[in-house]
Design a protein around this motif. Structure first.
Motif, PDB file in Angstrom:
ATOM      1  N   VAL A  46      18.667  -3.139   4.651  1.00  0.00           N
ATOM      2  CA  VAL A  46      19.397  -1.927   4.277  1.00  0.00           C
ATOM      3  C   VAL A  46      20.911  -2.147   4.297  1.00  0.00           C
ATOM      4  CG1 VAL A  46      17.554  -0.430   5.113  1.00  0.00           C
ATOM      5  CG2 VAL A  46      19.490  -0.958   6.620  1.00  0.00           C
ATOM      6  N   TYR A  47      21.378  -3.177   5.015  1.00  0.00           N
ATOM      7  CA  TYR A  47      22.817  -3.423   5.098  1.00  0.00           C
ATOM      8  C   TYR A  47      23.379  -4.065   3.835  1.00  0.00           C
ATOM      9  CZ  TYR A  47      22.470  -2.302  10.057  1.00  0.00           C
ATOM     10  OH  TYR A  47      22.257  -1.646  11.245  1.00  0.00           O
ATOM     11  N   GLY A  48      22.499  -4.533   2.947  1.00  0.00           N
ATOM     12  CA  GLY A  48      22.959  -5.133   1.701  1.00  0.00           C
ATOM     13  C   GLY A  48      23.874  -6.316   1.964  1.00  0.00           C
ATOM     14  N   ASN A  49      24.939  -6.396   1.200  1.00  0.00           N
ATOM     15  CA  ASN A  49      25.894  -7.498   1.346  1.00  0.00           C
ATOM     16  C   ASN A  49      27.150  -7.064   2.096  1.00  0.00           C
ATOM     17  OD1 ASN A  49      25.134 -10.088   0.521  1.00  0.00           O
ATOM     18  ND2 ASN A  49      25.194  -9.496  -1.640  1.00  0.00           N
ATOM     19  N   PRO A  87      30.117  -6.981   4.421  1.00  0.00           N
ATOM     20  CA  PRO A  87      30.821  -8.061   5.116  1.00  0.00           C
ATOM     21  C   PRO A  87      31.093  -7.737   6.582  1.00  0.00           C
ATOM     22  CG  PRO A  87      32.388  -6.766   3.872  1.00  0.00           C
ATOM     23  CD  PRO A  87      31.029  -6.177   3.586  1.00  0.00           C
ATOM     24  N   ASP A  88      30.758  -6.526   6.992  1.00  0.00           N
ATOM     25  CA  ASP A  88      31.071  -6.083   8.351  1.00  0.00           C
ATOM     26  C   ASP A  88      29.965  -6.507   9.316  1.00  0.00           C
ATOM     27  OD1 ASP A  88      33.363  -4.799   7.379  1.00  0.00           O
ATOM     28  OD2 ASP A  88      32.201  -3.011   6.877  1.00  0.00           O
ATOM     29  N   VAL A  89      30.152  -7.663   9.931  1.00  0.00           N
ATOM     30  CA  VAL A  89      29.172  -8.163  10.892  1.00  0.00           C
ATOM     31  C   VAL A  89      29.809  -8.234  12.273  1.00  0.00           C
ATOM     32  CG1 VAL A  89      27.817  -9.456   9.207  1.00  0.00           C
ATOM     33  CG2 VAL A  89      29.766 -10.565  10.308  1.00  0.00           C
ATOM     34  N   PRO A  90      29.008  -8.065  13.341  1.00  0.00           N
ATOM     35  CA  PRO A  90      27.574  -7.792  13.297  1.00  0.00           C
ATOM     36  C   PRO A  90      27.275  -6.389  12.763  1.00  0.00           C
ATOM     37  CG  PRO A  90      28.378  -7.574  15.541  1.00  0.00           C
ATOM     38  CD  PRO A  90      29.521  -8.120  14.733  1.00  0.00           C
ATOM     39  N   TYR A  91      26.097  -6.252  12.161  1.00  0.00           N
ATOM     40  CA  TYR A  91      25.694  -4.981  11.584  1.00  0.00           C
ATOM     41  C   TYR A  91      25.406  -3.955  12.669  1.00  0.00           C
ATOM     42  CZ  TYR A  91      24.927  -7.563   7.211  1.00  0.00           C
ATOM     43  OH  TYR A  91      25.066  -8.328   6.089  1.00  0.00           O
ATOM     44  N   SER A  92      25.961  -2.773  12.497  1.00  0.00           N
ATOM     45  CA  SER A  92      25.751  -1.678  13.437  1.00  0.00           C
ATOM     46  C   SER A  92      25.066  -0.523  12.734  1.00  0.00           C
ATOM     47  CB  SER A  92      27.096  -1.205  13.998  1.00  0.00           C
ATOM     48  OG  SER A  92      26.974   0.046  14.641  1.00  0.00           O
ATOM     49  N   THR A  93      24.233   0.215  13.446  1.00  0.00           N
ATOM     50  CA  THR A  93      23.565   1.374  12.848  1.00  0.00           C
ATOM     51  C   THR A  93      24.551   2.494  12.541  1.00  0.00           C
ATOM     52  OG1 THR A  93      23.005   2.161  15.078  1.00  0.00           O
ATOM     53  CG2 THR A  93      21.314   0.914  13.882  1.00  0.00           C
ATOM     54  N   ASP A  94      25.797   2.368  12.976  1.00  0.00           N
ATOM     55  CA  ASP A  94      26.823   3.355  12.629  1.00  0.00           C
ATOM     56  C   ASP A  94      27.417   3.097  11.245  1.00  0.00           C
ATOM     57  OD1 ASP A  94      26.604   4.679  15.084  1.00  0.00           O
ATOM     58  OD2 ASP A  94      28.042   3.332  16.047  1.00  0.00           O
ATOM     59  N   GLN A  95      27.114   1.924  10.660  1.00  0.00           N
ATOM     60  CA  GLN A  95      27.662   1.587   9.350  1.00  0.00           C
ATOM     61  C   GLN A  95      26.999   2.388   8.243  1.00  0.00           C
ATOM     62  OE1 GLN A  95      27.881  -3.084  10.574  1.00  0.00           O
ATOM     63  NE2 GLN A  95      27.857  -2.659   8.379  1.00  0.00           N
ATOM     64  N   ASN A  96      27.740   2.573   7.154  1.00  0.00           N
ATOM     65  CA  ASN A  96      27.178   3.174   5.958  1.00  0.00           C
ATOM     66  C   ASN A  96      26.262   2.159   5.273  1.00  0.00           C
ATOM     67  OD1 ASN A  96      27.201   3.574   2.892  1.00  0.00           O
ATOM     68  ND2 ASN A  96      28.012   5.532   3.604  1.00  0.00           N
ATOM     69  N   VAL A  97      25.064   2.600   4.902  1.00  0.00           N
ATOM     70  CA  VAL A  97      24.117   1.696   4.225  1.00  0.00           C
ATOM     71  C   VAL A  97      23.631   2.328   2.916  1.00  0.00           C
ATOM     72  CG1 VAL A  97      23.363   0.419   6.266  1.00  0.00           C
ATOM     73  CG2 VAL A  97      22.250   2.575   5.713  1.00  0.00           C
ATOM     74  N   ASP A  98      24.560   2.839   2.158  1.00  0.00           N
ATOM     75  CA  ASP A  98      24.228   3.527   0.912  1.00  0.00           C
ATOM     76  C   ASP A  98      24.269   2.617  -0.312  1.00  0.00           C
ATOM     77  OD1 ASP A  98      23.873   5.882   2.270  1.00  0.00           O
ATOM     78  OD2 ASP A  98      25.883   6.669   1.824  1.00  0.00           O
ATOM     79  N   ASN A  99      24.335   1.303  -0.098  1.00  0.00           N
ATOM     80  CA  ASN A  99      24.444   0.392  -1.233  1.00  0.00           C
ATOM     81  C   ASN A  99      23.423  -0.738  -1.154  1.00  0.00           C
ATOM     82  OD1 ASN A  99      27.035   1.479  -2.543  1.00  0.00           O
ATOM     83  ND2 ASN A  99      27.688   1.138  -0.425  1.00  0.00           N
ATOM     84  N   PRO A 100      22.120  -0.413  -1.222  1.00  0.00           N
ATOM     85  CA  PRO A 100      21.097  -1.470  -1.170  1.00  0.00           C
ATOM     86  C   PRO A 100      21.188  -2.359  -2.406  1.00  0.00           C
ATOM     87  CG  PRO A 100      20.114   0.618  -1.817  1.00  0.00           C
ATOM     88  CD  PRO A 100      21.534   0.926  -1.413  1.00  0.00           C
ATOM     89  N   ILE A 101      20.817  -3.620  -2.236  1.00  0.00           N
ATOM     90  CA  ILE A 101      20.866  -4.543  -3.377  1.00  0.00           C
ATOM     91  C   ILE A 101      19.477  -5.038  -3.762  1.00  0.00           C
ATOM     92  CG2 ILE A 101      23.249  -5.226  -2.890  1.00  0.00           C
ATOM     93  CD1 ILE A 101      22.148  -7.857  -1.743  1.00  0.00           C
ATOM     94  N   SER A 102      18.430  -4.398  -3.241  1.00  0.00           N
ATOM     95  CA  SER A 102      17.054  -4.679  -3.662  1.00  0.00           C
ATOM     96  C   SER A 102      16.253  -3.393  -3.551  1.00  0.00           C
ATOM     97  CB  SER A 102      16.411  -5.769  -2.800  1.00  0.00           C
ATOM     98  OG  SER A 102      16.159  -5.289  -1.482  1.00  0.00           O
TER      99      SER A 102
END
Length: 342
Positions: free
Chosen positions: A136-139, A141-156
């Protein structure tokens, strides 16, 4: 182990990789388990049957060969079992296959998940724990991935269906007050693993002297997470439903979030280079991989890296298996399993 759950726990995808391990762990702890799986042909059914054979006949285990997309069959199972806890681990997996057979992903991951949610609503379950994905995090660049991040840009499409699961689960938790926890899995591997995943594919190719496909010319990083860590984490979370007064670390109410809804990353939090994984497999097998370097595949991501601080804070749980130990266990299982089938 004594427990306070009198009704069987439903585990969907019980003949699948993660579902099998979770079902086995629950049985080891003394819980009753009802497994659901359609045993489809996405990969070798013989492997699914072999996993299921490890569960069948054990005290407290029952099984239904049912497609979770079958609305009536799923409703009947929930009505007859009346579970209080559900581990939903069935799904159509795989990023690349979603390019070839998109309908399978909507049928299983969206319609099937809706049927599970409806079953939970009808039975007033005390807790639903379900599988999401680091995809869900797609590509980002903000790592490590946090569940607080926006994940509105799936790439699959696979990632899109998993994001859909999170939204659907939140809606049902909000409307029907269902305690729900989502778990975003990060590159799970280990014994009884899926044949379509890199660790299995590469081990098989090295053993057979076949070439392996190394995408993005090997410049990829993955947060490889050992299956025992994943299964232990799922069980720990499943048996601890969220409280309705859930708050953040400052004790403030979480606005705009259903009070019975939680979402966590579950990963190893130690990304490894793809080439490091390949070199470790070469060392463990005593063979050399014939590498076919290829460009990045559509839908793939460069890196996965889990921020698991919330899971550690709320459950005192952290994956801990080093990659070399996990790969050694996988290779030992792979050789034993395939030698027993020749």
């Amino acid at each position: 182990m004594s427990n306070q759950i009198s009704a069987p726990i439903i585990v969907t995808g019980a003949a699948g990789f993660i579902g099998f391990h979770v079902a086995r762990n629950l049985l080891d702890l003394g819980y009753q388990v009802i497994g659901i799986d359609n045993m489809n042909t996405y990969y070798d059914v013989g492997l699914k049957e072999a996993r299921l054979a490890q569960l069948t006949g054990r005290n407290g285990f029952g099984f239904h060969r049912v497609d979770i997309g079958d609305k009536e069959a799923m409703a009947d199972i929930f009505e007859s079992i009346r579970p209080t806890h559900v581990a939903h681990l069935a799904a159509q997996p795989g990023v690349r296959y979603s390019l070839e057979n998109p309908h399978a992903y909507v049928d299983s991951n969206v319609t099937g998940f809706l049927n599970v949610l409806e079953g939970c609503r009808a039975c007033d379950v005390k807790h639903l724990a379900y599988a999401s994905s680091s995809s869900v995090y797609g590509n980002s660049p903000d790592v490590p991935y946090s569940t607080d991040q926006n994940v509105d840009n799936p790439i699959s499409l696979y990632a899109a269906t998993k994001k859909s699961n999170e939204l659907m689960a939140h809606a049902y938790s909000h409307i029907w007050n269902i305690p729900v926890t989502g778990l975003r899995f990060f590159t799970v591997y280990g014994p009884w693993g899926r044949p379509d995943m890199a660790v299995y594919l590469f081990t098989k190719a090295i053993r057979n002297g076949d070439p392996i496909k190394v995408f993005n010319n090997g410049d990829l990083r993955r947060d490889f997470t050992y299956i025992d860590d994943i299964a232990n984490g799922v069980v720990k979370v499943l048996l601890s439903p969220p409280a309705s007064d859930t708050g953040d670390a400052d004790g403030k109410a979480r606005q705009r979030v259903a009070p019975n809804y939680r979402l966590y990353n579950i990963g190893n939090s130690e990304p490894a280079d793809l080439m490091q994984m390949i070199e470790t497999l070469e060392s463990l097998t005593g063979g050399e991989a014939v590498k076919e370097f290829l460009p990045m595949q559509p839908g793939d991501v460069y890196e996965t890296f889990a921020d698991t601080s919330a899971l550690e804070r709320d459950f005192g749980f952290k994956a801990h298996t080093p990659l070399n130990e996990g790969l050694a266990a996988f290779v030992a299982w792979y050789d034993a399993y395939h030698s027993s089938r020749t």
